[in-house]
Design a protein around this motif. Structure first.
Motif: not given
Lengths: 473, 473
Positions: B185-189, B312-324
């Motif tokens: 878990i991170v504080s955004g992408a 080989q892939v590091l995948y990044i997701g976030s709630l910033s663009k969708t929820l808040s």
């Protein structure tokens, strides 16, 4: 086929041969269907026993990279390219070991890991026990929080305006006069150090600190290529500071009130001396004041920032040690160009701190919830401190010395003999006891343990100290 | 007194003289009570007009550093040392300019600043309008959140376990199979990129990106000393990648779905090609997938991570663009040693993300709140996209071209002529219009504006575009 395995390599001969053949397949030299030379030829070529070649070929066969065809002969298999492709992971280990940031000390990694074990007794943790965290009150307070849609967006670079106004008021209790524009909200004091490191110091700068130091247990400066210089308490500062600081930019990191890990508090004279020395040499100071609100007595000494007339002190505060580490809310106070700069980097680092955490922080500081909570918390901590002090008198009075705490979380227990090493730390983990050994705050220290009376409950404290005493026998 | 002012300096002669005398006082060469040479002597010595000396002495007198005594003669005043001491601020400007981290582009600093102005029309903002943020629903959901005291302490290195379990489930919708231990878990992408930069790349590593790129508007890699190499779309990758990556460690950053700023989405063929090319060269990939949930059609293409068989892939997701964005919650998915490493650095950076934000995120993802919200949000965004498209047809069909959006926030508007420069940006600010000019995503670009239909309301969009059209005349 001029290549031969290297007899002085740490890799065995048959593995070197396996790797070499894989490489030929991978770079397309030996394509699908290529027939391999006979085992004897290979053995001669590589100058190894035939059994070594057999071992290598067996492995490649098991991997599906080569196959024996009816009628004899060994061939590169049809599937070889796919198999190699599938297994070709990026070399993550290399990526990790060669990258910029230093890893945590192994001891600290173990502490982080074992703290997740609910059955372990945590004798050194720099964190309030869950029983001292006002989770119910925070939960309840959530219901009186009104979220404006605008507040759920990206935050202003310096953080939520309301929280900064509330903090501007709050800091007056500490005789610090800072406008909201002189305050930056951060995700805890450690992030404050990280931002200062990246945003105010040239590479190779000198960071002065008292030894032992919390800074040795984290690496915000070291990982950015700064040089950390330690002072022993009472060491003559003037000359040493002058020598180092004349070469490079420098900054002085200090915890003047309830120092981590020693728990000591600078006198007014010491504060003035430090300020003046640094002032005359143009060395800025980072004042880490995160434990101040946990002083047992009301008799508090002024913050360095309150004595600072020239804007040389960057002041750091936080709610992590008093209200909840989970909020991840702290602040930096400093001259406006400095705060603007750090805010700019904060925006480039994580786009600001959690909006909801900032709302909660503002609510707690503004209502009297925070002050009321502190009142209860301090008296709880004082009882715990007294209890641990009594335990130490009972079990360790002949083997160690310490100061009775005046606030905060810690007792800096000094053993008469140098017995605090990694082996002790590991032995205690096996007995379900987690300590913070002195060597994480000063690598040369084998005398100290940082005890904390903030986390374990009274029964655990006694049990833990008894096991510690036995382990030292 | 061999010193003379430097006539080719940008400082005037009398200021150089003033500074030089201050230095003599400060370093103790001219102590309190020292008598200064006569003005004529000084003028001869410094090889300047006497009026220049008078100007310098006047300034020093005004500062209280020198004084004329009865009977004549000019002396270093009694108070001089204190006065200099009090004014001696650390040279913060020097600290700032020589430090490690690059500042934001001036244009981005202005954007950050003017976004605080509630009256400005934000035509390019990468953020949902407050009216699209479910603040009420988040506020309401706060009441169904139960805070365990343990959750309000410091978090586990990888983040709240419940949130990681919920995410592990959630990611299956995207065909990504990741255990909670493979998730950080991170504080955004943006923080994810920061951690990757510090924890997985050696200094001087090569970061590949498509041009234009979001990465040009932030500096997580550049500030850590990485070299950023841009690809034009359709450029032959293999050779370029091979040339650069053979020299140094490297990594490929990409936004395959709803690219920022162009809004484009890679085809399945392009995805496969990128994966295979990077795979054969052992180049890891960062897949930034933060816009995926905003695709208008259900017809989604697999994530690179879902096609990745070799870690080989590091995948990044976030709630910033969708929820808040205010929650500051994102995640990285990757091989376990990589996630362990990044978690270790996260602990050294900010000790984890807000516990309450993590609770809220887990609650929204686990209940159907998030999916329901997305459903509404996507249809709102699609309406807005359609409206902006219609406006562009009305006002810009002869001057610019663009693609009709298939999701997300952006239209990458291309003007036929190279007219998008800083002067345009500044003129528009004066008219209360804030745009994101193309040059922040590609320094050489003067053709594009990144329009966003996510922030301004419909009336503002039209007003803003009309003013933009006028400004371009």
């Amino acid at each position: 086929m001029n290549w031969k395995p290297n007899r002085s390599s740490h890799l065995s001969l048959h593995i070197q041969i396996t790797d070499w053949i894989k490489e030929r397949i991978q770079n397309g030299e030996w394509t699908v269907g290529t027939k391999l030379p006979a085992q004897r030829r290979l053995a001669e070529n590589f100058e190894v026993n035939r059994s070594t070649v057999v071992a290598a070929l067996d492995e490649l066969t098991a991997d599906g990279l080569i196959e024996t065809r009816p009628g004899g002969g060994t061939y590169i298999s049809n599937d070889s390219w796919n198999i190699l492709l599938k297994n070709a992971q990026p070399d993550w280990d290399k990526h990790i070991t060669e990258s910029i940031h230093e890893p945590n000390y192994h001891t600290i990694q173990l502490i982080n890991e074992y703290e997740q074990d609910q059955d372990i007794i945590r004798l050194g943790t720099g964190e309030l026990s869950p029983s001292l965290l006002p989770a119910d009150a925070i939960e309840q307070a959530l219901q009186s929080i009104t979220l404006q849609p605008r507040d759920m967006g990206y935050s202003e670079p310096k953080g939520n305006k309301k929280l900064r106004s509330v903090l501007s008021q709050h800091l007056k209790n500490r005789n610090i006069h800072a406008s909201p524009d002189n305050i930056l909200i951060v995700s805890g004091a450690l992030q404050a150090l990280q931002l200062i490191s990246l945003g105010l110091l040239e590479q190779g700068s000198v960071v002065f600190q008292e030894s032992p130091s919390y800074l040795n247990s984290v690496h915000p400066f070291q990982s950015a290529g700064m040089q950390v210089i330690s002072f022993q308490k009472n060491e003559e500062m003037q000359t040493k500071l002058k020598n180092y600081s004349s070469r490079k930019q420098s900054i002085f990191y200090t915890v003047p009130t309830l120092h981590n890990p020693t728990g000591s508090t600078m006198t007014l004279g010491e504060r003035r001396h430090l300020l003046e020395t640094c002032h005359s040499l143009h060395i800025p100071i980072i004042e880490d004041d995160v434990y101040h609100d946990l002083l047992f007595s009301h008799d508090t000494l002024p913050a360095l920032k309150a004595l600072d007339e020239s804007g040389q002190v960057l002041y750091i505060g936080s709610l992590s040690k008093t209200l909840s580490p989970g909020l991840r809310i702290g602040w930096i106070v400093g001259p406006q160009p400095v705060i603007n700069r750090l805010a700019d980097i904060k925006m480039q680092t994580d786009y600001g701190s959690s909006a909801i955490s900032q709302q909660i922080a503002a609510h707690w500081l503004q209502s009297q919830l925070y002050e009321k909570h502190l009142h209860v918390l301090r008296s709880e901590l004082e009882k715990r401190a007294q209890f641990m002090h009594t335990l130490l008198l009972k079990y360790f009075s002949d083997a160690a010395s310490w100061h009775k705490p005046t606030g905060g979380f810690y007792i800096w227990l000094r053993f008469n003999k140098p017995i605090v090493n990694k082996s002790l730390f590991l032995r205690l983990i096996k007995q379900q006891i987690l300590i913070n050994p002195g060597y994480i705050y000063n690598p040369h220290d084998q005398h100290h343990i940082r005890l904390s009376y903030a986390y374990a409950d009274l029964a655990e404290m006694e049990k833990g100290l008894v096991i510690l005493k036995q382990a030292l026998r």
